[in-house]
Scaffold this active site. Structure first.
Site, PDB file in Angstrom:
ATOM      1  N   HIS A 378       0.788  -1.234   0.000  1.00 36.84           N
ATOM      2  CA  HIS A 378       0.000   0.000   0.000  1.00 36.84           C
ATOM      3  C   HIS A 378       0.819   1.281   0.000  1.00 36.84           C
ATOM      4  O   HIS A 378       0.236   2.365  -0.030  1.00 36.84           O
ATOM      5  CB  HIS A 378      -0.933   0.028   1.210  1.00 36.84           C
ATOM      6  CG  HIS A 378      -2.169  -0.789   1.023  1.00 36.84           C
ATOM      7  ND1 HIS A 378      -3.300  -0.300   0.428  1.00 36.84           N
ATOM      8  CD2 HIS A 378      -2.440  -2.078   1.355  1.00 36.84           C
ATOM      9  CE1 HIS A 378      -4.231  -1.245   0.408  1.00 36.84           C
ATOM     10  NE2 HIS A 378      -3.732  -2.328   0.957  1.00 36.84           N
ATOM     11  N   LYS A 569      -8.522  14.361   3.344  1.00 35.42           N
ATOM     12  CA  LYS A 569      -7.656  13.175   3.431  1.00 35.42           C
ATOM     13  C   LYS A 569      -6.813  13.357   4.679  1.00 35.42           C
ATOM     14  O   LYS A 569      -6.789  14.431   5.273  1.00 35.42           O
ATOM     15  CB  LYS A 569      -6.765  13.062   2.179  1.00 35.42           C
ATOM     16  CG  LYS A 569      -6.010  14.345   1.851  1.00 35.42           C
ATOM     17  CD  LYS A 569      -5.258  14.265   0.531  1.00 35.42           C
ATOM     18  CE  LYS A 569      -6.168  14.308  -0.675  1.00 35.42           C
ATOM     19  NZ  LYS A 569      -6.032  13.117  -1.516  1.00 35.42           N
ATOM     20  N   LYS A 575       0.986  14.590   0.959  1.00 37.14           N
ATOM     21  CA  LYS A 575      -0.292  14.935   0.336  1.00 37.14           C
ATOM     22  C   LYS A 575      -0.389  16.428   0.013  1.00 37.14           C
ATOM     23  O   LYS A 575      -1.303  16.866  -0.671  1.00 37.14           O
ATOM     24  CB  LYS A 575      -1.464  14.480   1.229  1.00 37.14           C
ATOM     25  CG  LYS A 575      -1.541  12.946   1.362  1.00 37.14           C
ATOM     26  CD  LYS A 575      -2.625  12.511   2.337  1.00 37.14           C
ATOM     27  CE  LYS A 575      -2.627  11.016   2.604  1.00 37.14           C
ATOM     28  NZ  LYS A 575      -3.260  10.237   1.511  1.00 37.14           N
ATOM     29  N   THR A 677      -8.258   6.868  -3.072  1.00 35.28           N
ATOM     30  CA  THR A 677      -9.606   6.399  -3.417  1.00 35.28           C
ATOM     31  C   THR A 677     -10.611   7.544  -3.290  1.00 35.28           C
ATOM     32  O   THR A 677     -11.657   7.526  -3.913  1.00 35.28           O
ATOM     33  CB  THR A 677     -10.039   5.222  -2.524  1.00 35.28           C
ATOM     34  OG1 THR A 677      -9.689   5.512  -1.168  1.00 35.28           O
ATOM     35  CG2 THR A 677      -9.353   3.936  -2.955  1.00 35.28           C
ATOM     36  N   LYS A 681     -14.095   8.780  -5.535  1.00 35.62           N
ATOM     37  CA  LYS A 681     -15.404   9.151  -4.962  1.00 35.62           C
ATOM     38  C   LYS A 681     -15.850  10.505  -5.503  1.00 35.62           C
ATOM     39  O   LYS A 681     -17.015  10.694  -5.867  1.00 35.62           O
ATOM     40  CB  LYS A 681     -15.308   9.187  -3.423  1.00 35.62           C
ATOM     41  CG  LYS A 681     -15.110   7.804  -2.826  1.00 35.62           C
ATOM     42  CD  LYS A 681     -14.578   7.834  -1.391  1.00 35.62           C
ATOM     43  CE  LYS A 681     -14.043   6.453  -1.021  1.00 35.62           C
ATOM     44  NZ  LYS A 681     -13.290   6.448   0.247  1.00 35.62           N
TER      45      LYS A 681
END
Length: 843
Positions: A378, A569, A575, A677, A681
């Protein structure tokens, strides 16, 4: 919340939410009243809203029970290959609405609750999220369970029933403060304890090598109590099981000879054993080598493997011989999927059971283990890789350490034979890392002990093959696969965005709910003015509803006509929430500089939790709230720009904000986000994406056309080239006046007047040791955001792009992902046929 529908509206509502037959409605009302009376022991005079929620939950649960029992019976009779999805996290969120959706009960319940003078949406809001996960990895596991049930696979999720899930986040003076998530305080109506399947788990002790074989003795025992939660498929009468283990002290715990005198102390010490399942470790993409965490990892693995083997042996066509050594068929009947390295101990534990307990020959046991296990990677971030000190293993799991040493020796012998004299390769590929502190590299253990290794998006799987596990890929290329992540369209479209689901179903029917690729049919309506208008109208309704929610919950007023620009997130440097901050400051400075100019109004919303020990992430939250404080109170800015920090981001909040978003920010440094993910969405819910070529963004751009996303910034090759050259943040700072101004404002205390040095750590990091190269993408990002503004000013063109994105999002269903796992890793075929419902005779 929502006004009750008129009878006419109710009749018009299409069956996406399930037909409300009069019989069903009467039945639900009757059952609701029965539970209020008999289960909750209340009448309408003293019942609280929470009592009404529980009465409804029990009513809906009743509809699951017959299907649940029948599904398990069906598996016993057909004895299919079983799929075991092992994960330390299952981020389930709320269960009530999802169960109603998957059982087609939503309209019947809505009508019944309305007739009882209650509001369904109000009751749904009372349910606690099951927050047994940190972020993407845990939520993926939850989506996978939904898809496995919907595809009729005989699948089981196995994990830990944490008493406290991911902490609740409070913002106090702009800082994150953590609060314990006591989600079980009022009880959990969806779980069923199964004390009859309680199992022992051993720790510590020592290893005895005897002529009869190896014995692990003098251990401490903790009991694992299973709690089962039903997992319904979508309208196929399949109900699978998620089994979560809770730690219990045995009754003789600490009451041995050395505690003769102190009975009270001994009983109090039971807490030590039961702490194993007390709390979820709140780290995302970060390894913290604590003994309690290693105990959790072994606890779930040891209990689960005993359960798997018990079920294998007692299955109709399973192992019945008294010698109990017929494990040849085990890999034909069992698949174990390891969700990251957290359940990696499955590999040595299965070896221990086969060799020490079941007396299977070592080489045979190793073949069985490899054919059974598969590993999903992952992350490629080095700080996230699990590397346990050998000394900790020696103490806690002495037999497993011996087994790992033996497996590593076998593995290195093979490598040495193929690459004679290549000592450096042996060092790189060893499961044991030498050094001041010898460590076990769990990822290497997973790779050698699995028959399949996969990444979670194409670009990530390529990085896995070409860098992270390059040596292993050269050794066994056939092991490595890609399985691009997906999301369940039941929760992430039908449940959270019924307005959009309805207008889609009107145009193309309901097939998309279980075959999301059918959304392609919407391409026929890309120029259909009615459909363009309907899509825009649904988005505006979602925005109004979310704006009302924000005002009610957080007392913040936002302009529902502004662009809703959303980045939600976990807070992490990779990020790049900081890049978003720099854009907000840049916009602010432009507005201040030219207040009369017309600007596209924006509401920038950033949400997410920071790991409690991650100083920089907590500083980033403080920066976001401080920027908001200044911008939102500046009269020159007015309605043109707002910066909102969304407190306590979680599954149930995602279900509200995602359908309301116009712009989705997916701006990680290329090569760092394995998949993402949330990006998917937003896409299926009609937001446009601004993002880098990272993770699944690459495949989203491929599906919809790069010109229908706002792609900017360095690609993986550019990042590598910049690493090679040497990243110098100061060059960008000196060369870009707007960047320099923004950084200087952060640095000087413009956003923290009461504590001017507040953000020096952030500025110092950005200027001198930014691994994620925020400044290198600043200019391209600001320019790209300008293109976003341009398009937003043309609502028709914007909405056409939205429709194209929705139409091209079909690939990102977890049904597609799970179908690929099933066929290419587990060797099973999904089934479209429904199990007969409980009211019909069995086949």
């Amino acid at each position: 919340m929502a006004a009750p529908l008129s009878d006419g509206d109710r009749r018009k509502q299409i069956s996406v939410r399930g037909i409300a037959g009069l019989g069903d409605v009467a039945e639900v009302r009757k059952s609701f009243n029965r539970h209020l009376h008999f289960t909750l022991v209340k009448d309408r005079n003293v019942a609280t809203p929470r009592d009404y929620y529980f009465a409804l939950a029990h009513t809906v649960r009743d509809h699951l029970v017959g299907r649940w029992i029948r599904t398990q019976q069906h598996y016993y009779e057909r004895d299919p290959k079983r799929i075991y999805y092992l994960s330390l996290e299952f981020y389930m969120g709320r269960t009530l609405q999802n169960t109603m959706v998957n059982l087609g009960l939503q309209n019947a319940c809505d009508e019944a609750i309305y007739q009882l003078g209650l509001d369904l949406e109000e009751l749904e809001e009372i349910e606690e999220d099951a927050g047994l996960g940190n972020g993407g990895l845990g939520r993926l596991a939850a989506c996978f369970l939904d898809s496995m049930a919907t595809l009729g696979l005989a699948a089981y999720g196995y994990g830990i029933r944490y008493e406290f899930g991911i902490f609740n986040q409070k913002i106090v003076d702009g800082w994150q403060v953590e609060e314990a998530d006591d989600w079980l305080r009022y009880g959990n109506p969806w779980e069923k304890a199964r004390p009859e399947y309680m199992l022992p788990v051993h720790f510590y002790g020592r290893v005895d090598h005897t002529p009869e074989g190896v014995k692990w003795i003098d251990t401490q025992v903790v009991l694992a109590m299973p709690y089962d939660t039903p997992v319904p498929g979508y309208k196929n009468n399949t109900v699978n099981t998620m089994r979560l283990w809770s730690a219990k002290a045995p009754n003789d715990f600490n009451l041995q000879e050395f505690n003769m005198g102190d009975y009270i102390e001994a009983v109090l010490d039971r807490n030590l054993a039961e702490n194993i399942s007390r709390v979820l470790y709140p780290n995302d993409n970060f390894f913290e080598g604590k003994e309690l965490r290693l105990k959790q990892e072994y606890f779930v693995v040891a209990a689960t493997l005993q359960d798997i083997i018990r079920r294998f042996k007692s299955s109709k066509f399973g192992c019945r011989d008294p010698v109990r050594t017929c494990f040849e068929t085990f890999p034909d009947k069992v698949a174990i999927q390891l969700n990251d390295t957290h359940p990696a101990l499955s590999i040595p534990e299965l070896m221990r059971i086969l060799v020490d307990v079941e007396k299977v020959d070592w080489d045979k046991a190793w073949e069985i283990t490899k054919r059974t296990c598969a590993y999903t990677n992952h992350t490629v971030l080095p700080e996230a890789l699990e590397r346990w000190p050998v000394s900790m293993f020696e103490k806690l799991l002495p037999r497993h350490l011996e087994i790992i040493y033996a497996l590593n020796q076998m593995h290195l012998d093979r490598v040495a034979a193929l690459y004679p004299g290549d000592i450096d390769r042996l060092r790189r590929m060893s499961v044991i890392e030498e050094g001041d502190c010898k460590r076990i590299n769990m990822a290497h253990l997973c790779v050698i002990g699995s028959h399949a290794v996969n990444g979670v998006a194409r670009i990530h799987s390529d990085i896995v093959k070409n860098s992270v596990f390059k040596d292993f890929y050269e050794l066994e290329p056939e092991k490595f696969q890609n399985k691009t992540n997906g999301i369940t369209p039941r929760r992430w479209l039908l449940l959270c965005n019924p307005g959009l689901a309805d207008i889609i179903a009107e145009k193309i029917g309901e097939g998309f709910i279980t075959d999301l690729s059918q959304l392609k049919k919407l391409l026929d309506f890309i120029d259909n003015e009615t459909f363009i208008r309907d899509v825009a109208k649904v988005k505006q309704e979602n925005k109004l509803k979310f704006a009302a929610y924000l005002e009610e919950q957080y007392k913040v007023k936002i302009n529902p006509l502004s662009m809703f620009d959303v980045q939600v997130k976990r807070i992490h440097e990779y990020k790049r929430q900081l890049l978003n901050c720099l854009h907000a400051i840049t916009l602010y400075n432009r507005i201040r500089c030219n207040p009369s100019k017309s600007f596209v109004p924006r509401t920038i919303m950033i949400g997410g939790k920071a790991a409690p020990g991650y100083h920089m992430a907590k500083m980033i939250i403080k920066l976001i709230t401080s920027i908001g404080e200044v911008i939102n109170n500046d009269p020159y800015v007015g309605d043109k720009l707002k910066v909102i920090f969304l407190e306590n981001y979680r599954v149930s909040l995602a279900e509200k904000v995602i359908p309301a978003a116009d712009l989705s920010q997916q701006i990680s440094t290329a090569g760092t986000e394995a998949s993402g993910t949330g990006n998917m969405k937003f896409m299926v819910n009609g937001a446009l994406t601004i993002g880098t070529m990272d993770g699944a963004n690459v495949e989203m751009a491929e599906e919809a056309g790069e010109e229908n996303l706002f792609i900017f910034g360095m690609r993986v090759e550019d990042v590598e080239a910049l690493d090679h050259k040497g990243y110098n943040a100061r060059e960008y700072y000196e060369g870009l006046p707007e960047l320099r101004q923004a950084v200087d404002q952060i640095s000087s205390g413009f956003f923290s007047p009461r504590d001017p040095g507040c953000f020096r750590d952030i500025v110092n990091m950005l200027m001198y040791h930014d691994r994620f190269k925020v400044f290198a993408d600043y200019e391209a990002y600001i320019k790209c955001q300008g293109q976003v503004d341009q398009l937003f000013m043309d609502p028709r063109e914007w909405t056409r792009k939205v429709i194209r994105n929705i139409a091209c999002s079909g690939k990102f269903s977890s049904d597609r992902t799970i179908t690929e796992y099933a066929r290419e890793i587990w060797g099973v075929e999904p089934s479209a046929t429904a199990i007969p419902p409980p009211n019909l005779p069995r086949n």
